[in-house]
Design a protein around this motif. Structure first.
Motif, PDB file in Angstrom:
ATOM      1  N   UNK A   1     -19.876  -0.607  -6.938  1.00  0.00           N
ATOM      2  CA  UNK A   1     -20.245  -1.864  -6.299  1.00  0.00           C
ATOM      3  C   UNK A   1     -19.530  -2.018  -4.957  1.00  0.00           C
ATOM      4  N   UNK A   2     -20.102  -2.878  -4.095  1.00  0.00           N
ATOM      5  CA  UNK A   2     -19.459  -3.150  -2.810  1.00  0.00           C
ATOM      6  C   UNK A   2     -18.078  -3.765  -3.017  1.00  0.00           C
TER       7      UNK A   2
ATOM      8  N   UNK B   1     -12.104  -3.112  -2.801  1.00  0.00           N
ATOM      9  CA  UNK B   1     -10.793  -2.994  -3.437  1.00  0.00           C
ATOM     10  C   UNK B   1     -10.152  -1.648  -3.132  1.00  0.00           C
ATOM     11  N   UNK B   2     -10.961  -0.589  -3.157  1.00  0.00           N
ATOM     12  CA  UNK B   2     -10.437   0.742  -2.822  1.00  0.00           C
ATOM     13  C   UNK B   2      -9.943   0.783  -1.376  1.00  0.00           C
ATOM     14  N   UNK B   3     -10.711   0.177  -0.474  1.00  0.00           N
ATOM     15  CA  UNK B   3     -10.308   0.155   0.935  1.00  0.00           C
ATOM     16  C   UNK B   3      -8.974  -0.563   1.092  1.00  0.00           C
ATOM     17  N   UNK B   4      -8.807  -1.681   0.390  1.00  0.00           N
ATOM     18  CA  UNK B   4      -7.540  -2.416   0.456  1.00  0.00           C
ATOM     19  C   UNK B   4      -6.386  -1.564  -0.068  1.00  0.00           C
ATOM     20  N   UNK B   5      -6.641  -0.815  -1.140  1.00  0.00           N
ATOM     21  CA  UNK B   5      -5.604   0.058  -1.695  1.00  0.00           C
ATOM     22  C   UNK B   5      -5.232   1.160  -0.701  1.00  0.00           C
ATOM     23  N   UNK B   6      -6.240   1.727  -0.031  1.00  0.00           N
ATOM     24  CA  UNK B   6      -5.988   2.779   0.952  1.00  0.00           C
ATOM     25  C   UNK B   6      -5.148   2.225   2.105  1.00  0.00           C
ATOM     26  N   UNK B   7      -5.506   1.028   2.591  1.00  0.00           N
ATOM     27  CA  UNK B   7      -4.735   0.419   3.671  1.00  0.00           C
ATOM     28  C   UNK B   7      -3.273   0.256   3.270  1.00  0.00           C
ATOM     29  N   UNK B   8      -3.043  -0.188   2.039  1.00  0.00           N
ATOM     30  CA  UNK B   8      -1.673  -0.402   1.576  1.00  0.00           C
ATOM     31  C   UNK B   8      -0.915   0.919   1.495  1.00  0.00           C
ATOM     32  N   UNK B   9      -1.553   1.942   0.950  1.00  0.00           N
ATOM     33  CA  UNK B   9      -0.882   3.235   0.789  1.00  0.00           C
ATOM     34  C   UNK B   9      -0.572   3.888   2.132  1.00  0.00           C
ATOM     35  N   UNK B  10      -1.505   3.758   3.087  1.00  0.00           N
ATOM     36  CA  UNK B  10      -1.312   4.389   4.389  1.00  0.00           C
ATOM     37  C   UNK B  10      -0.535   3.505   5.361  1.00  0.00           C
ATOM     38  N   UNK B  11      -0.290   2.247   4.945  1.00  0.00           N
ATOM     39  CA  UNK B  11       0.428   1.280   5.773  1.00  0.00           C
ATOM     40  C   UNK B  11      -0.289   1.048   7.103  1.00  0.00           C
ATOM     41  N   UNK B  12      -1.610   0.833   7.012  1.00  0.00           N
ATOM     42  CA  UNK B  12      -2.400   0.485   8.188  1.00  0.00           C
ATOM     43  C   UNK B  12      -2.980  -0.904   7.968  1.00  0.00           C
ATOM     44  N   UNK B  13      -3.329  -1.578   9.054  1.00  0.00           N
ATOM     45  CA  UNK B  13      -3.722  -2.979   8.971  1.00  0.00           C
ATOM     46  C   UNK B  13      -5.190  -3.174   8.615  1.00  0.00           C
ATOM     47  N   UNK B  14      -6.044  -2.205   8.949  1.00  0.00           N
ATOM     48  CA  UNK B  14      -7.473  -2.443   8.797  1.00  0.00           C
ATOM     49  C   UNK B  14      -8.230  -1.135   8.672  1.00  0.00           C
TER      50      UNK B  14
END
Length: 222
Positions: free
Chosen positions: A179-180, A185-198
């Motif tokens: 689902x979108x 949620x996956x995108x938010x997790x990736x941002x957190x792991x990579x420490x990027x803002x967007x």
């Protein structure tokens, strides 16, 4: 409440045209204008608009420095900045993305994309002019640098690749049969792991690591 926008451009006719386009949108309102970079930063910090549209070439501070001061990695409470420029130069988009911009738009892209860039910024997505997306993101690539890839799951790596090619959450969901909302949620997790803002930070990382090379074919993980 409509999205509150600050327009920063040294040309009065451009500010007027942008205001006319954006104020005509039912979900947007222009709350301020700035003719130079210093005024843009001062007004943005005082008024806290939802989105700042910043030209690159302005007196005082240029748009890249405005972006860094309002949205850069060291800013405690960043403001969304979309860089809008006449000049299709690699160094400008590279600097904008590195400084925290959540969009990069050429002025010739037209009124529809201008409004959509604001909506994308508010939704946590990124809009980059189609004329420059792949070429300019490729310029960020350093193929041998894999730093950070070990932090992501196979699914997240696949999603990062799709983000790098400009896919929305809905498009990611359709590609990977999720689902979108799950994609978001996956995108938010990736941002957190990579420490990027967007999403732009994810895209830049994917090109940096060589994971988003256009010649590669990446099957979706099970």
């Amino acid at each position: 409440m409509p999205t509150r926008i600050l327009i920063a451009d040294d040309q009065e006719n451009i500010r007027g045209a942008f205001r006319m386009i954006l104020d005509a949108q039912p979900d947007m309102t222009v709350i301020a204008e700035a003719a130079d970079g210093r005024s843009a930063v001062d007004q943005a910090r005082r008024l806290r608009p939802d989105v700042v549209l910043a030209d690159v070439r302005m007196p005082g501070l240029d748009g890249l420095e405005v972006t860094r001061l309002l949205a850069g990695p060291d800013v405690a409470e960043p403001i969304r900045v979309v860089v809008v420029t006449t000049f299709d130069l690699d160094e400008y988009v590279h600097g904008a993305l590195r400084n925290g911009a959540c969009g990069f738009l050429l002025k010739r892209s037209g009124p529809a994309l201008l409004a959509e860039s604001v909506r994308a910024a508010m939704a946590g997505d990124t809009l980059i002019s189609p004329q420059v997306t792949v070429r300019l993101l490729q310029s960020l690539r350093t193929p041998l640098n894999k730093a950070g890839s070990e932090l992501l799951t196979d699914r997240e790596v696949a999603i990062a690749r799709l983000v790098a090619h400009g896919a929305t959450n809905a498009e990611i969901g359709a590609e990977l049969f999720i689902s979108a909302g799950t994609a978001k949620n996956h995108v938010a997790s990736i941002q957190q792991k990579l420490r990027v803002r967007n999403r732009v930070g994810i895209a830049a990382w994917a090109w940096d690591t060589g994971l988003a090379a256009p010649e590669q074919q990446h099957p979706a993980p099970p």
